[in-house]
Design an enzyme around this catalytic site. Structure first.
Site, short mmCIF file in Angstrom:
data_model
loop_
_atom_site.label_atom_id
_atom_site.label_comp_id
_atom_site.label_asym_id
_atom_site.label_seq_id
_atom_site.Cartn_x
_atom_site.Cartn_y
_atom_site.Cartn_z
N ARG A 1 40.49 50.21 88.31
CA ARG A 1 40.34 50.65 86.92
C ARG A 1 39.05 51.44 86.68
NH1 ARG A 1 40.90 45.69 83.23
NH2 ARG A 1 40.05 44.64 85.05
N LYS B 1 38.92 53.46 83.38
CA LYS B 1 38.60 52.67 82.19
C LYS B 1 37.09 52.50 82.04
CE LYS B 1 39.12 47.94 80.48
NZ LYS B 1 39.81 48.21 79.22
N GLY C 1 51.37 33.33 63.59
CA GLY C 1 51.17 32.44 64.74
C GLY C 1 49.73 32.34 65.20
N ARG D 1 43.18 51.53 78.02
CA ARG D 1 43.78 50.20 78.01
C ARG D 1 44.81 50.04 79.11
NH1 ARG D 1 43.77 46.70 73.73
NH2 ARG D 1 42.15 47.25 72.23
N CYS D 2 44.68 48.96 79.85
CA CYS D 2 45.63 48.67 80.91
C CYS D 2 46.24 47.29 80.67
CB CYS D 2 44.93 48.67 82.27
SG CYS D 2 44.12 50.23 82.63
N HIS E 1 60.06 36.83 64.81
CA HIS E 1 59.10 37.81 64.31
C HIS E 1 59.23 39.10 65.11
CE1 HIS E 1 55.42 39.85 63.28
NE2 HIS E 1 55.10 39.89 64.56
N CYS F 1 57.49 43.19 65.41
CA CYS F 1 56.31 43.97 65.02
C CYS F 1 56.65 45.38 64.56
CB CYS F 1 55.35 44.10 66.19
SG CYS F 1 54.83 42.56 66.85
N HIS G 1 46.36 45.33 61.39
CA HIS G 1 45.83 46.26 62.38
C HIS G 1 44.53 46.87 61.92
CE1 HIS G 1 50.20 45.99 62.93
NE2 HIS G 1 49.88 45.96 64.21
N1 GLN Z 1 53.05 34.74 67.50
C1 GLN Z 1 52.38 35.90 67.99
C2 GLN Z 1 51.01 36.00 67.35
O1 GLN Z 1 50.87 35.66 66.24
C3 GLN Z 1 53.16 37.15 67.72
C4 GLN Z 1 52.47 38.36 68.27
C5 GLN Z 1 53.28 39.62 68.22
O2 GLN Z 1 54.26 39.69 67.53
N2 GLN Z 1 52.88 40.64 68.94
O3 GLN Z 1 50.07 36.46 67.96
ZN ZN Z 2 53.89 41.11 65.64
#
Ligand code: GLN
Ligand code: ZN
Length: 750
Positions: free
Chosen positions: A15, A18, A429, A512-513, A638, A640, A691
């Site tokens: 790396r 990086k 979570g 990022r790796c 869930h 993303c 984010h």
């Molecule tokens: N349960 C995971 C967290 O809260 C979900 C992460 C994700 O969806 N990338 O980190």
């Molecule tokens: Zn998520």
């Protein structure tokens, strides 16, 4: 016959890229130092290819950040918000990739490169964008390679793929600029043609459903590129799948060499061979650029033997090797037999060359014997064939994928058990992963910290997270996931059938790796994976606390997967392992179990007509993992992202009782999907963009919820952030969650 690869990993064997780039960003090294370090990586890569015996070394596959961004730079497409920055300036280049927080300039968008886990920087075509040949790095690199005694084959991302991946206000605004862009290509190609006898133009877009603009213009484009190449040969490389219905078009294009992907689409060989003119050269991608397993050399040789004149055949990797780790030489801890089943990028170069040697009639018996023995060892290993796992899979029934009752029956039962208020507030979570947590986890992993001490530290972290959530007044709690550094690795490490490399890094984006787990064998779960921590967390509260698992599709998508079984079968094995965990949690009294499927959407095939089949087995796997529970147990999932317009049906078919999705960044974009599709179960559209370090006010959150209420009935609505909180810190987490709970309460009181 020539041998080549389409590209080599650019991160360096340890790396180096990086560390060099990040040191430059921190101001700890100069531009000259950075360029010296990266020149060493390039040279090393060329050396590996040459030593393997390949006829060409690929040049232009290297990048300081991303190869799509490099093309924007080469063509002078710097978006206006970067203040007319000079494309040649390294600082402008990195600003485009990363933005400039001090000046408040947003970075260019990043998204997934086709169906890989690599992310590219999306070109932005604005009304004022003027393409002009602005950066000569590729020509300079080609010169360097020549000066060092290598035979270079420069690679350029093709104009059709570039514009397809770009964004503009309307698609027409992009395609109107094609002619101007082609002028840039003509300049660069004619410069390269003076230096080399072959130029590779990557057009993976030909393995996708083509936009109409390409159908009508591809012929003219390649005519022009070909003209500028003069006496040099133009290779059109189309990978990541079959040419399919694009074959007649592609076969008519003015390229001298056509490279195809025979790993993803071996079945296309005959058709392509027929369609591609006999006097032209066909380059066959026989060595998998996207996975880590040894090629079956004999099979590869058999496939192409006698196909056409050796003159008109080249042997190569299926696609660029940037999706593979660099070299097995750095692996000291993999089980010896398993390591012997693998080939990383450096070893793949040798494989390509060996196939060529065999086809040319050279005696490579020892290499073939070694290859045969490795494949046999893999086939016959108890790791890759566990009769119990196979038997379980063959006993899976439709009923196992179905909850006992429909959602409408389950919902009141769950409500009675849980007693939640309207608009229940919860999180996804994870909670902030502090330095202390990371440190203790690392120490434990490296054997520098005793089991007892480690457990005490994790328990302490759980206590803290539970206490904080009680104080904040959340309705459904979590344990915070302090014991996990990664949502896939954590499970992989506890399952049979996985192994882990020490140094198997692959670039994800920029510096990022990631080091994906390796699914090398049949999967089973020797013992519970999350039970103990969940039990401990539940002992600390009287509120419901969710058990937290990663779903089978996500584990699959973020791992290197064995290639001797269909992905759907591997996914079913994973699903059974997760199912075991779900049932153990339920038996322990856990009322709510969340099964994250963050990657379900990114597993979608590139071609429209392959999507339904994928969604069917992916959804089936999720259901197999989830559906064993009783009506009163609430299953959450869930995801993303919010664009589930095209897969809304599949998501509903997963039949989770509650789904949480990302929604705040796009200002409740999901509204659009909901206009057309009535999601039947409960849903928590994210109301805090985790984010960004910004803390949303209670009012802002209320506004987002009001938007959601326009399309989601109140009885179905949950209140939660967009995603897990592990990258955030405590002060902002507390503040934002307080506002989130405040918003939920305000709604209840109205
Ligand atoms: N349960 C995971 C967290 O809260 C979900 C992460 C994700 O969806 N990338 O980190
Ligand atoms: Zn998520």
């Amino acid at each position: 016959m020539k041998s080549h690869i389409l590209g080599f990993p650019r991160i360096g064997s340890h790396r180096e890229l990086k560390f060099a780039v990040e040191a430059y960003w921190r101001g700890e090294s100069t531009e000259t130092e950075l360029l010296e370090k990266t020149a060493a990586i390039k040279q090393h890569n060329w050396q590996v290819q040459k030593q393997a015996g390949l006829d060409y070394v690929t040049v232009g596959d290297f990048s300081l950040y991303d190869h799509v961004l490099d093309l924007s730079r080469m063509a002078g497409a710097v978006p206006s918000r970067f203040n007319a920055g000079d494309p040649q300036s390294l600082d402008t280049y990195f600003q485009m990739a990363r933005g400039d927080a001090a000046q408040g300039i947003a970075p260019m968008e990043m998204t997934k490169w086709f169906d890989t886990n690599y992310h590219y920087i999306v070109p932005e075509i604005e009304p004022g964008t003027r393409f002009s040949y602005s950066c000569r790095t590729l020509v300079e690199e080609t010169r360097q390679a020549l000066a060092l005694g290598f035979k270079p084959k420069p690679v350029l991302l093709g104009p059709l793929t570039y514009l397809t991946l770009a964004k503009s206000e309307r698609p027409a605004d992009r395609w109107n600029r094609l002619d101007e862009l082609i002028l840039v290509y003509k300049e660069i190609i004619s410069e390269l043609a003076a230096l080399t006898d072959c130029i590779q133009v990557d057009e993976p877009v030909f393995c996708t459903d083509l936009p109409p603009e390409i159908r009508s213009r591809a012929a003219a484009v390649f005519e022009q590129l070909h003209d500028s190449a003069g006496g040099s040969r133009l290779m059109l490389a189309a990978y990541f799948g079959a040419l399919g219905d694009n074959l007649p078009l592609v076969a008519s294009l003015a390229a001298d060499i056509l490279h195809i992907d025979l790993v993803r689409a071996p079945e296309q060989l005959e058709a392509v061979h027929q369609a591609w003119p006999r006097h032209k050269t066909l380059s066959l991608g026989l060595v998998d650029g996207r996975n880590i397993w040894k090629t079956d050399l004999e099979k590869a040789v058999q496939l192409v033997r006698g196909l056409r004149n050796a003159e008109q055949l080249w042997i190569g990797s299926s696609c660029s090797l940037i999706h593979c780790p660099v070299s097995l030489a750095a692996e000291k801890q993999l089980p010896a037999d398993v390591a012997n089943w693998m080939a990383f990028a450096a070893e793949k170069c040798t494989e390509v060359e060996r196939i060529k040697q065999a086809l040319l009639g050279r005696d490579i018996t020892p290499a073939l014997e070694e290859n045969r023995a490795a494949l046999r060892s893999r086939r016959e290993s108890p790791l890759t064939y566990d009769p119990q796992v196979r038997q379980r899979c063959s006993g899976v029934t439709e009923a196992m994928r179905r909850r006992a009752s429909p959602f409408s029956t389950r919902k009141p039962v769950q409500q009675r058990r849980l007693g939640l208020p309207p608009f229940p507030a919860t999180t996804i979570g994870s909670f902030p992963q502090t330095r202390a947590i990371r440190k203790i986890r690392r120490a434990y992993k490296d054997g520098r910290c005793a089991e007892e001490e480690y457990r005490a530290a994790i328990q302490e972290a759980i206590r803290e997270v539970v206490a904080e959530q009680e104080k904040l007044g959340l309705d459904v709690l979590v344990h915070g996931e302090p014991e996990r550094n990664d949502m896939v690795e954590y499970f992989g490490q506890q399952l049979n059938g996985f192994c882990f490399s020490q140094n198997g890094w692959v670039q994800s984006y920029g510096s990022r790796c990631v080091k994906p787990p390796i699914i090398c064998g049949d999967i089973s779960r020797p013992k519970p994976m999350t039970l103990e921590w969940t039990r401990y967390a539940r002992s600390l509260t009287r509120k419901p606390l969710k058990g937290m698992l990663t779903g089978p599709v996500t584990i699959l998508c973020w791992s290197f997967v064995r290639d001797d079984l269909p992905r759907s079968t591997v996914c079913e094995q994973l699903a059974l392992a997760v199912r075991d965990e779900v049932l153990d949690l339920e038996n322990d009294g856990v009322e709510i179990i969340q099964i994250d499927e963050a990657a379900l959407r990114e597993g979608l095939p590139l071609r429209q007509r392959e999507r339904a089949a994928y969604l069917e087995w992916a959804v089936n796997s999720f259901r197999l993992a989830a559906a064993g529970v009783r009506d009163e147990t609430q299953i959450h999932t869930h995801m993303c992202y919010s664009e589930f317009n095209t897969i809304a049906g599949a998501i509903a078919a997963m039949d989770a009782d509650v789904i949480s999705i990302e929604a705040s960044r796009s200002g409740m974009e999901l509204l659009r999907a909901f206009k057309e599709f009535q999601y039947p179960n409960d849903i928590g559209p994210g109301v805090w963009d985790i984010h960004s370090p910004r803390v949303p006010s209670q009012q802002e959150i209320v506004r987002l919820i009001e938007l959601a209420r326009e399309v989601i009935p109140d009885e179905q609505l949950w209140i939660n952030p967009d995603c897990g909180l592990k990258t955030r810190d405590w002060p902002e987490t507390r503040a934002a969650l307080a506002n989130l709970v405040g918003a939920a309460r305000a709604l209840r009181n109205n």
